[in-house]
Write a protein that holds these residues in place. Structure first.
Motif, mmCIF file in Angstrom:
data_model
loop_
_atom_site.group_PDB
_atom_site.id
_atom_site.type_symbol
_atom_site.label_atom_id
_atom_site.label_comp_id
_atom_site.label_asym_id
_atom_site.label_seq_id
_atom_site.Cartn_x
_atom_site.Cartn_y
_atom_site.Cartn_z
ATOM 1 N N PHE A 29 2.092 -0.133 -3.550
ATOM 2 C CA PHE A 29 2.280 0.676 -4.840
ATOM 3 C C PHE A 29 1.447 1.679 -5.231
ATOM 4 C CE2 PHE A 29 5.268 -2.952 -6.244
ATOM 5 C CZ PHE A 29 6.267 -2.489 -6.822
ATOM 6 N N VAL A 30 0.013 1.481 -4.967
ATOM 7 C CA VAL A 30 -0.940 2.500 -5.181
ATOM 8 C C VAL A 30 -0.555 3.537 -4.143
ATOM 9 C CG1 VAL A 30 -3.387 3.047 -4.775
ATOM 10 C CG2 VAL A 30 -2.802 0.789 -5.800
ATOM 11 N N MET A 31 -0.405 3.423 -3.133
ATOM 12 C CA MET A 31 0.002 4.585 -2.008
ATOM 13 C C MET A 31 1.326 5.288 -2.530
ATOM 14 S SD MET A 31 -0.980 3.204 1.633
ATOM 15 C CE MET A 31 -0.855 1.478 1.706
ATOM 16 N N ASN A 32 2.184 4.264 -2.944
ATOM 17 C CA ASN A 32 3.541 5.118 -3.409
ATOM 18 C C ASN A 32 3.548 5.939 -4.734
ATOM 19 O OD1 ASN A 32 4.884 4.228 -1.059
ATOM 20 N ND2 ASN A 32 5.757 2.221 -2.043
ATOM 21 N N VAL A 36 2.908 11.035 -2.169
ATOM 22 C CA VAL A 36 2.396 11.480 -0.911
ATOM 23 C C VAL A 36 2.951 10.678 0.405
ATOM 24 C CG1 VAL A 36 0.376 12.575 0.419
ATOM 25 C CG2 VAL A 36 0.751 12.781 -1.827
ATOM 26 N N PRO A 37 3.370 11.394 1.502
ATOM 27 C CA PRO A 37 3.717 10.800 2.706
ATOM 28 C C PRO A 37 2.438 9.947 3.194
ATOM 29 C CG PRO A 37 4.425 13.016 2.929
ATOM 30 C CD PRO A 37 3.658 12.802 1.667
ATOM 31 N N ARG A 43 -0.978 2.818 6.032
ATOM 32 C CA ARG A 43 -0.732 1.848 5.326
ATOM 33 C C ARG A 43 -1.334 0.423 5.637
ATOM 34 N NH1 ARG A 43 3.213 2.756 1.392
ATOM 35 N NH2 ARG A 43 4.211 4.890 1.481
ATOM 36 N N LEU A 44 -0.984 0.367 6.891
ATOM 37 C CA LEU A 44 -1.641 -1.086 7.443
ATOM 38 C C LEU A 44 -3.333 -1.013 7.201
ATOM 39 C CD1 LEU A 44 -1.517 -3.763 8.879
ATOM 40 C CD2 LEU A 44 -1.473 -2.319 11.018
ATOM 41 N N ASN A 45 -3.976 -0.011 7.504
ATOM 42 C CA ASN A 45 -5.452 0.186 7.275
ATOM 43 C C ASN A 45 -5.837 0.154 6.003
ATOM 44 O OD1 ASN A 45 -8.037 0.638 8.112
ATOM 45 N ND2 ASN A 45 -8.072 2.759 7.433
ATOM 46 N N GLY A 113 -2.119 -1.371 -8.670
ATOM 47 C CA GLY A 113 -0.672 -1.552 -8.329
ATOM 48 C C GLY A 113 0.353 -2.319 -9.325
ATOM 49 N N ALA A 114 -0.332 -3.112 -10.336
ATOM 50 C CA ALA A 114 0.321 -3.849 -11.044
ATOM 51 C C ALA A 114 0.487 -3.084 -12.480
ATOM 52 C CB ALA A 114 -0.235 -5.359 -11.394
ATOM 53 N N ARG A 115 0.094 -1.731 -12.368
ATOM 54 C CA ARG A 115 0.316 -1.293 -13.944
ATOM 55 C C ARG A 115 1.567 -0.907 -14.191
ATOM 56 N NH1 ARG A 115 -5.465 2.365 -12.766
ATOM 57 N NH2 ARG A 115 -6.753 0.577 -13.110
#
Length: 140
Positions: A29-32, A36-37, A43-45, A113-115
């Motif tokens: 959720f944070v990355m999305n 940005v791609p 993502r795994l890291n 990510g829970a916001r």
């Protein structure tokens, strides 16, 4: 004594599964959120980094689950028809309550990510899965 051991092992298993799922979902959720791609490797890291560095969240989940599962155990005695769903509901409720209390204390949700509504619900689903794991381990 066996019941206490099963309860403890179930609590640990449920909390760890919820932590792993919740942290992994949080990372995504944070990355999305930034639009940005991000490569699968990054993502795994980031997910593995978060799992190894958010251990306070595991403690919060464990304490929340302890309270919720003890309450569910009492309710289950009075409402036997709820026995199959008592712990998954308790796990989801524990996560929602913990995130709500974090907001009340910090005036924000530290689990970023829970916001969003979807992120909040994802954490509750992780809690429900943890509750299901607890029920399976504790009832053996």
């Amino acid at each position: 004594m066996a019941a206490v051991t099963r309860f403890t092992l179930g609590l640990l298993a449920g909390a760890i599964v919820t932590y792993l799922l919740g942290t992994a979902v949080n990372s995504q959720f944070v990355m999305n959120a930034h639009g940005v791609p991000v490569s699968w490797g990054d993502r795994l890291n980031m997910t593995l980094f978060d799992i190894s560095n958010m251990l306070a969240y595991l403690a919060i989940i464990a304490v929340s689950f302890l309270i919720a599962f003890l309450i569910a155990r009492v309710i289950k005695r009075f409402l036997p028809n709820m026995a199959d769903i008592a712990y998954p509901i308790a796990g989801a409720a524990a996560m929602g309550t913990a995130l709500g209390l974090m907001y009340m204390i910090f005036q924000t949700v530290p689990i970023s990510g829970a916001r969003s509504t979807a992120g909040f619900l994802a954490q509750m689903i992780a809690g429900g899965i943890g509750g299901w794991i607890f029920a399976k381990v504790a009832s053996r």
